[in-house]
Design an enzyme around this catalytic site. Structure first.
Site, short mmCIF file in Angstrom:
data_model
loop_
_atom_site.label_atom_id
_atom_site.label_comp_id
_atom_site.label_asym_id
_atom_site.label_seq_id
_atom_site.Cartn_x
_atom_site.Cartn_y
_atom_site.Cartn_z
N CYS A 17 0.86 -1.15 -0.14
CA CYS A 17 -0.02 -0.01 -0.08
C CYS A 17 1.06 1.30 -0.17
CB CYS A 17 -0.75 -0.16 1.22
SG CYS A 17 -2.01 -1.57 1.21
N ASN A 62 -10.09 -0.73 -0.36
CA ASN A 62 -8.63 -0.60 -0.17
C ASN A 62 -8.09 -0.93 -1.55
OD1 ASN A 62 -6.11 -0.60 0.31
ND2 ASN A 62 -6.31 -1.85 2.08
N HIS A 108 -4.45 6.89 3.95
CA HIS A 108 -4.94 5.45 3.25
C HIS A 108 -6.05 5.06 3.63
CE1 HIS A 108 -4.06 1.55 2.06
NE2 HIS A 108 -3.79 0.94 3.06
O1 UT7 Z 1 -4.04 -1.64 3.60
C1 UT7 Z 1 -3.02 -2.54 4.51
C2 UT7 Z 1 -3.68 -2.46 5.79
N1 UT7 Z 1 -4.69 -3.16 6.34
C3 UT7 Z 1 -5.78 -2.58 7.24
O2 UT7 Z 1 -5.43 -1.54 7.82
C4 UT7 Z 1 -6.82 -3.33 7.78
C5 UT7 Z 1 -6.79 -3.35 9.31
N2 UT7 Z 1 -7.64 -4.28 10.13
C6 UT7 Z 1 -9.24 -3.96 9.75
O3 UT7 Z 1 -9.50 -3.15 8.78
C7 UT7 Z 1 -9.92 -4.85 10.41
O4 UT7 Z 1 -9.51 -5.65 11.45
C8 UT7 Z 1 -10.99 -5.82 9.58
C9 UT7 Z 1 -12.04 -4.91 8.65
C10 UT7 Z 1 -10.10 -6.75 8.77
C11 UT7 Z 1 -11.82 -6.62 10.56
O5 UT7 Z 1 -12.53 -6.01 11.41
P1 UT7 Z 1 -12.41 -6.42 12.95
O6 UT7 Z 1 -13.50 -5.31 13.62
O7 UT7 Z 1 -11.16 -6.38 13.39
O8 UT7 Z 1 -13.05 -7.81 12.93
P2 UT7 Z 1 -12.65 -9.21 13.49
O9 UT7 Z 1 -11.64 -9.71 12.44
O10 UT7 Z 1 -12.39 -9.08 14.91
O11 UT7 Z 1 -13.83 -10.17 13.19
C12 UT7 Z 1 -15.18 -9.88 13.96
C13 UT7 Z 1 -16.24 -11.07 13.69
C14 UT7 Z 1 -15.37 -12.45 13.53
O12 UT7 Z 1 -16.70 -13.48 14.15
P3 UT7 Z 1 -16.61 -13.89 15.36
O13 UT7 Z 1 -15.29 -14.64 15.57
O14 UT7 Z 1 -16.66 -12.71 16.40
O15 UT7 Z 1 -17.85 -14.67 15.32
C15 UT7 Z 1 -15.27 -12.70 12.10
O16 UT7 Z 1 -15.48 -13.81 11.51
O17 UT7 Z 1 -16.35 -10.54 12.46
C16 UT7 Z 1 -16.53 -11.93 11.46
N3 UT7 Z 1 -16.19 -11.49 10.06
C17 UT7 Z 1 -17.26 -10.90 9.26
N4 UT7 Z 1 -18.48 -11.13 9.09
C18 UT7 Z 1 -19.45 -10.73 8.18
C19 UT7 Z 1 -14.94 -11.08 9.43
N5 UT7 Z 1 -15.30 -10.62 8.26
C20 UT7 Z 1 -16.62 -10.50 8.13
C21 UT7 Z 1 -17.46 -10.26 7.00
N6 UT7 Z 1 -18.73 -10.55 6.97
N7 UT7 Z 1 -17.10 -10.05 5.75
#
Ligand code: UT7
Length: 326
Positions: A113, A283, A253
């Site tokens: 990125c 992104n 970003h």
């Molecule tokens: O460009 C490079 C830099 N990248 C970034 O900066 C990305 C940084 N990270 C993020 O933006 C976030 O961590 C994410 C958007 C990737 C994820 O968000 P989060 O709030 O950290 O969610 P999580 O990974 O903690 O997941 C929470 C829940 C999980 O379910 P359980 O285990 O709580 O039952 C996931 O399985 O959300 C679930 N989940 C989804 N549910 C519906 C993960 N992805 C999805 C989805 N749809 N697409």
């Protein structure tokens, strides 16, 4: 001494727009989850046959036209991408040929990125040594080819787009690149990576396609993203001779709306001073900063006299920030 300035910008993305509702039909996700957790509503995704140069060339042509520079006058093309048309030749060389930039040297930067902003850093250094150069910096990705459409934790986040800027030196020009700072930490590389296509996993007949997909530990990346974008932004501002209070606009970003909002809070800026297009693009990796910069220029977001902070973070891990006097 003349200033290093941004002479013109451009951007391009596939016509094909994929909404969260489209994704609901192919994976276990929802518009509500994606909007709440990321701010993304839709993204541009290539159709079969479309490739990086199909977007890098029009973005570059727009940047050249805005700069009033002919492709033949370019001395250097720096392309920040992980997804050029081919592993070899470099994306910059492919674009060089298509633009007819005969006297230019082309090189790619692999900084995920941060690729475009790393490119700005290199261009700035070149121009300090040779102020007569005209440099095209491109950043962008056809990242959708590296998404596992069965993995909801990554597939919903990314989109395809490319942006470009022509950089040179001028006196009395209102887009001065005052400082660009960079950083990386390879020890954290496994938090965000694509395993395959490198020498560690040579392609064999029974090649595991899973190797070519983006893998990310989202929560960990979230923390590192904020910490490092704040650190490198402060470093760039100090080098440019500004405090964060003097920054009037931020172009961050576009990886997650919650990260953007946390950065705005850290920098004490109201959200109307922070450029956001993540809702329409997701992104686009190295594309986020140049596409946002181009859109900021062509909207009424930037005004003469603005002190603009660009800040980015990505795989590597890598991070970078630039300060522009508008
Ligand atoms: O460009 C490079 C830099 N990248 C970034 O900066 C990305 C940084 N990270 C993020 O933006 C976030 O961590 C994410 C958007 C990737 C994820 O968000 P989060 O709030 O950290 O969610 P999580 O990974 O903690 O997941 C929470 C829940 C999980 O379910 P359980 O285990 O709580 O039952 C996931 O399985 O959300 C679930 N989940 C989804 N549910 C519906 C993960 N992805 C999805 C989805 N749809 N697409």
């Amino acid at each position: 001494m003349k200033d290093v300035v941004i002479l013109g910008t451009g951007s391009s993305a596939p016509d094909n727009v994929v909404t969260n509702f489209d994704l609901e039909k192919i994976m276990d996700t929802s518009d509500e989850w994606i909007v709440q957790r990321t701010g993304i509503k839709s993204r541009h995704i290539v159709k079969p046959g479309e490739k990086f140069s199909d977007f890098a060339v029009p973005a570059s042509q727009q940047a050249l036209a805005a700069a009033g520079i002919e492709a033949a006058d370019l001395d250097l093309i720096i392309c920040g991408t992980m997804t050029p048309d081919y592993l070899m030749p470099a994306g910059a060389c492919t674009v060089q040929a298509l633009l007819g930039a005969k006297k230019a040297t082309g090189m790619d930067i692999c900084a995920a990125c941060s690729g475009f902003t790393y490119g700005l850093a290199i261009a700035e250094k070149y121009l300090k040594c040779d102020p007569d150069m005209h440099i095209l910096v491109i950043g962008g990705e056809i990242i959708s080819h590296h998404l596992d459409w069965e993995d909801r934790t990554t597939a919903v986040l990314f989109g395809d787009a490319v942006g470009a800027a022509v950089v040179g030196t001028r006196e009395n020009h209102g887009a001065k690149l005052k400082a660009v700072e960079t950083g990386s930490d390879g020890n954290l590389g496994r938090l965000l990576y694509i395993e395959g296509m490198g020498s560690a996993t040579p392609v064999t007949k029974d090649y595991d396609i899973d190797n070519v997909y983006v893998k990310m530990q989202g929560r960990e990346i979230f923390k590192h993203a904020i910490r490092n974008m704040v650190e490198v932004s402060n470093r760039a501002l100090a080098k440019a001779g500004y405090t964060v209070d003097q920054v009037t606009k931020v172009i961050p970003h576009q990886a997650n709306m919650r990260i953007i909002e946390m950065l705005a809070k850290q920098f004490k800026k109201p959200m109307d001073k922070v450029f956001v297009n993540i809702d329409r693009y997701g992104n686009s990796s190295a594309g986020t900063i140049p596409v946002a910069l181009n859109e900021a220029i062509h909207s009424d977001f930037l005004e003469p006299g603005d002190v603009v902070l660009l800040t980015v973070f990505g795989g590597g891990l890598t991070w970078a920030a630039a300060v522009i006097e508008w």
